[in-house]
Design a protein around this motif. Structure first.
Motif, PDB file in Angstrom:
ATOM      1  N   VAL A  68      34.425  85.895  38.168  1.00  0.00           N
ATOM      2  CA  VAL A  68      35.775  86.120  38.709  1.00  0.00           C
ATOM      3  C   VAL A  68      36.295  87.517  38.397  1.00  0.00           C
ATOM      4  CG1 VAL A  68      36.607  83.752  38.886  1.00  0.00           C
ATOM      5  CG2 VAL A  68      36.794  84.951  36.706  1.00  0.00           C
ATOM      6  N   ASN A  69      35.757  88.120  37.334  1.00  0.00           N
ATOM      7  CA  ASN A  69      36.227  89.459  36.987  1.00  0.00           C
ATOM      8  C   ASN A  69      35.810  90.503  38.016  1.00  0.00           C
ATOM      9  OD1 ASN A  69      37.478  88.749  34.490  1.00  0.00           O
ATOM     10  ND2 ASN A  69      35.398  88.364  33.742  1.00  0.00           N
ATOM     11  N   LYS A  70      34.846  90.119  38.869  1.00  0.00           N
ATOM     12  CA  LYS A  70      34.392  91.065  39.895  1.00  0.00           C
ATOM     13  C   LYS A  70      35.238  90.964  41.155  1.00  0.00           C
ATOM     14  CE  LYS A  70      29.636  91.606  38.425  1.00  0.00           C
ATOM     15  NZ  LYS A  70      28.492  90.694  38.305  1.00  0.00           N
ATOM     16  N   ILE A  71      36.152  89.999  41.159  1.00  0.00           N
ATOM     17  CA  ILE A  71      36.981  89.828  42.349  1.00  0.00           C
ATOM     18  C   ILE A  71      38.352  90.452  42.098  1.00  0.00           C
ATOM     19  CG2 ILE A  71      38.182  88.104  43.742  1.00  0.00           C
ATOM     20  CD1 ILE A  71      35.739  86.316  43.368  1.00  0.00           C
ATOM     21  N   SER A  72      38.778  91.279  43.071  1.00  0.00           N
ATOM     22  CA  SER A  72      40.094  91.893  42.925  1.00  0.00           C
ATOM     23  C   SER A  72      40.773  91.931  44.277  1.00  0.00           C
ATOM     24  CB  SER A  72      39.948  93.311  42.380  1.00  0.00           C
ATOM     25  OG  SER A  72      39.476  94.150  43.418  1.00  0.00           O
ATOM     26  N   GLU A  73      41.936  92.538  44.320  1.00  0.00           N
ATOM     27  CA  GLU A  73      42.698  92.591  45.563  1.00  0.00           C
ATOM     28  C   GLU A  73      42.077  93.509  46.601  1.00  0.00           C
ATOM     29  OE1 GLU A  73      46.854  93.112  44.959  1.00  0.00           O
ATOM     30  OE2 GLU A  73      46.936  91.537  43.438  1.00  0.00           O
ATOM     31  N   THR A  74      40.989  94.182  46.226  1.00  0.00           N
ATOM     32  CA  THR A  74      40.328  95.038  47.222  1.00  0.00           C
ATOM     33  C   THR A  74      39.006  94.430  47.686  1.00  0.00           C
ATOM     34  OG1 THR A  74      39.257  96.276  45.458  1.00  0.00           O
ATOM     35  CG2 THR A  74      41.330  97.164  46.282  1.00  0.00           C
ATOM     36  N   THR A  75      38.674  93.244  47.180  1.00  0.00           N
ATOM     37  CA  THR A  75      37.414  92.601  47.566  1.00  0.00           C
ATOM     38  C   THR A  75      37.461  92.185  49.039  1.00  0.00           C
ATOM     39  OG1 THR A  75      37.309  91.720  45.331  1.00  0.00           O
ATOM     40  CG2 THR A  75      35.799  90.756  46.928  1.00  0.00           C
ATOM     41  N   PRO A  76      36.463  92.561  49.833  1.00  0.00           N
ATOM     42  CA  PRO A  76      36.453  92.111  51.237  1.00  0.00           C
ATOM     43  C   PRO A  76      36.248  90.594  51.336  1.00  0.00           C
ATOM     44  CG  PRO A  76      34.475  93.402  50.726  1.00  0.00           C
ATOM     45  CD  PRO A  76      35.337  93.455  49.517  1.00  0.00           C
ATOM     46  N   HIS A  77      36.684  90.024  52.454  1.00  0.00           N
ATOM     47  CA  HIS A  77      36.681  88.558  52.565  1.00  0.00           C
ATOM     48  C   HIS A  77      35.300  87.943  52.383  1.00  0.00           C
ATOM     49  CE1 HIS A  77      34.990  87.881  56.651  1.00  0.00           C
ATOM     50  NE2 HIS A  77      35.488  89.069  56.939  1.00  0.00           N
ATOM     51  N   GLN A  78      34.259  88.680  52.803  1.00  0.00           N
ATOM     52  CA  GLN A  78      32.900  88.123  52.721  1.00  0.00           C
ATOM     53  C   GLN A  78      32.488  87.861  51.272  1.00  0.00           C
ATOM     54  OE1 GLN A  78      33.805  90.927  54.192  1.00  0.00           O
ATOM     55  NE2 GLN A  78      32.745  91.296  56.136  1.00  0.00           N
ATOM     56  N   GLU A  79      33.111  88.569  50.333  1.00  0.00           N
ATOM     57  CA  GLU A  79      32.681  88.443  48.936  1.00  0.00           C
ATOM     58  C   GLU A  79      33.563  87.515  48.111  1.00  0.00           C
ATOM     59  OE1 GLU A  79      32.126  92.480  47.475  1.00  0.00           O
ATOM     60  OE2 GLU A  79      31.188  92.945  49.399  1.00  0.00           O
ATOM     61  N   LEU A  80      34.572  86.920  48.749  1.00  0.00           N
ATOM     62  CA  LEU A  80      35.397  85.960  48.019  1.00  0.00           C
ATOM     63  C   LEU A  80      34.677  84.617  47.969  1.00  0.00           C
ATOM     64  CD1 LEU A  80      38.958  86.765  49.396  1.00  0.00           C
ATOM     65  CD2 LEU A  80      37.940  87.466  47.221  1.00  0.00           C
ATOM     66  N   THR A  81      35.064  83.755  47.040  1.00  0.00           N
ATOM     67  CA  THR A  81      34.396  82.460  46.936  1.00  0.00           C
ATOM     68  C   THR A  81      34.927  81.521  48.012  1.00  0.00           C
ATOM     69  OG1 THR A  81      36.048  81.630  45.394  1.00  0.00           O
ATOM     70  CG2 THR A  81      34.102  82.693  44.440  1.00  0.00           C
TER      71      THR A  81
END
Ligand code: SF4
Ligand code: SF4
Lengths: 393, 100
Positions: free
Chosen positions: B5-18
């Motif tokens: 989860v630490n790799k996910i931020s407000e700039t993460t593109p939608h393809q990389e969200l869980t």
């Protein structure tokens, strides 16, 4: 060896459930779907399945419990109709947004008012934008077959979405017809064991489901959910192909009945497709080029494929067993015409509302509709583009 | 699908969200600094405190840490400034001040 039997649609779904032996079934009874949980509880009482049956106090609870059980890692289902589906409204959206591949056996019944318990598609059409896959059946055989295909579609790794297997209340759910049932082990093999990659009751692998998402995440989540629904299209076709291998019965997005050279096509969903085919047979015997496109998969909506299938005809009658109260037509009327326009198929498309709250839809109604389409095309008669059929005037 | 989860931020593109924004970690709410929403702030007056500990269990945000039977400094990362603790304290050892 497949075995011939006779059953109602509710019995057929209960039988499929018995063969699948899912893990959890939270359910609340409502006409005309009540027989499904009733029959499943009999199977449980007889020791034929070991499904955990949760009697709940409402459909709001049954869908909530279903989401919880599915998130925990259990293959889950529930059943309902009409007001029961309406009471699940909030949870329907959650089941889809939380990406829970659970199954719902829906027996279509109208919603009030006026208060009425008979068939139309008001309930499932009201839930058309909740993110669920929706598959419709013409008869008991189809609803049995569709239910067996439900989990392989919903649980596919590219999908992970809930699935609604719909049948027409009373007409399909209670009428007894011939059916071909498959052997238990064939069904079990086809559906397979449920082995979710991630689930809550997974020691050492903590996770949470359905967290609050600030605006910076929610839109991305919705796009991903939309992609999953689009992915379901291919999965539905592939599962249909696999299913044909074990059953001999073909399933796609829709069935094209005598449409190849048809000038006029009736696009219809559910049990009334049988009536339409009967009428088409009679008209064909008189040399009239007519056909039926029976839509099976409503969500995801096969817009391109429908437009292509209609591109060779001169006019289509789009049949809605549901009023949309938008002043412009029913749900299928809106979506099919949008599909035609976007794919540049410029044919006449008349939207008829039929069979509301159990009103009979007859072969004569179908004759009238095809005659009206023919009149519009050959004599240029102006036809009301959105109208009720079978209404006392 | 399991993602750090630490790799996910407000700039993460939608393809990389869980999928369904599922979180694959425990106790993640600790990292969500909801104390930022605060408009009032409790101030701990240690000299007045009798360590009766009536305040700690009533805090809706578990923001009054207790160690060895003692009220410690507020967890301002999560305190919402609701003022319940100040109301409950019989000894006036908690005062609310405006702002964060
Ligand atoms: S209620 Fe007041 S006196 Fe009691 S522990 Fe809390 S701050 Fe101290
Ligand atoms: S102000 Fe409210 S949130 Fe903050 S410590 Fe006191 S009780 Fe807890």
């Amino acid at each position: 060896m497949a075995k011939k039997d006779r059953m109602s649609g509710n019995e057929a779904v209960a039988y499929a459930i018995k063969q699948i032996n899912p893990d959890v079934m939270p359910v609340f009874p409502i006409t005309p779907s009540t027989e499904i949980p009733q029959m499943v509880s009999n199977y449980i009482a007889n020791g034929e399945v070991d499904t955990e049956f949760i009697p709940v106090e409402s459909e709001h609870s049954s869908m909530s419990a279903a989401i919880g059980a599915e998130a925990a890692g259990a293959r889950t289902l529930t059943a309902t109709s009409s007001a029961g589906l309406a009471l699940m409204w909030e949870e329907l959206l959650l089941a889809a947004s939380n990406r829970m591949p659970l199954a719902l056996a829906l027996v279509n019944r109208t919603l009030s008012g006026p208060i009425n318990i008979n068939c139309d598609h008001t309930d499932s059409m009201g839930a058309r934008d909740t993110g669920w896959i929706q598959i419709y059946a013409e008869n008991n055989q189809e609803v049995y077959d569709n239910f067996i295909q439900a989990y392989p579609i919903a649980e596919h790794k590219d999908v992970h979405l809930p699935i609604m297997i719909c049948q027409d209340g009373f007409i399909t759910s209670h009428a007894v017809e011939n059916i071909e049932l498959m052997d238990d082990d064939v069904v079990k093999n086809f559906v397979g064991e449920y082995k979710p990659e991630e689930f809550l009751l997974n020691p050492g692998k903590p996770m949470s489901v359905g967290p609050y998402a600030i605006s910076a995440y929610a839109m991305e989540a919705r796009k991903n959910q939309e992609i999953a629904l689009e992915n379901a299209a291919d999965v539905i076709l592939n599962v249909g192909k696999e299913y044909e291998k074990i059953s001999g019965r073909k399933y796609g997005f829709f069935e094209e009945y005598k449409t190849k050279d048809a000038d006029y096509i009736m696009l219809i969903m559910g049990s009334a497709a049988g009536t339409a085919k009967e009428a088409v047979d009679e008209l064909r015997a008189q040399g009239k080029k007519v056909g039926v496109l029976k839509l099976r998969v409503f969500r995801p909506f096969p817009a391109k494929e429908i437009a292509a299938a209609l591109s060779r005809c001169k006019a289509v009658a789009i049949m809605d067993r549901c009023e949309s109260y938008n002043g412009n037509g029913g749900p299928l009327g809106s979506e099919v015409t949008a599909a035609l326009y976007r794919n540049k198929v410029m044919i006449d498309a008349v939207n008829y509302i039929y069979g509301l709250a159990g009103r009979d839809f007859t072969v004569e109604n179908v004759f009238d509709i095809f005659a009206e389409l023919d009149d519009a095309v050959t004599s240029g008669t102006e036809v009301e583009q959105y109208q009720y059929i079978g209404l006392r005037k | 699908m399991r993602t750090d989860v630490n790799k996910i931020s407000e700039t993460t593109p939608h393809q990389e969200l869980t999928e369904g924004l599922m979180m694959f970690a425990a106790a993640t709410s600790k990292g969500f600094k909801t104390g930022e929403w605060r408009t009032n702030t409790p101030v701990f007056l240690e000299e007045k405190c009798k360590q009766c500990l009536l305040c700690a269990p009533v805090c809706p945000d578990c923001s009054i840490p207790v160690k060895n039977g003692k009220h410690e400094e507020f967890d301002y990362d999560h305190c919402k400034g609701c003022g319940i603790c100040a109301k409950v304290c019989p000894f006036g050892a908690i005062e609310m001040k405006e702002g964060r």
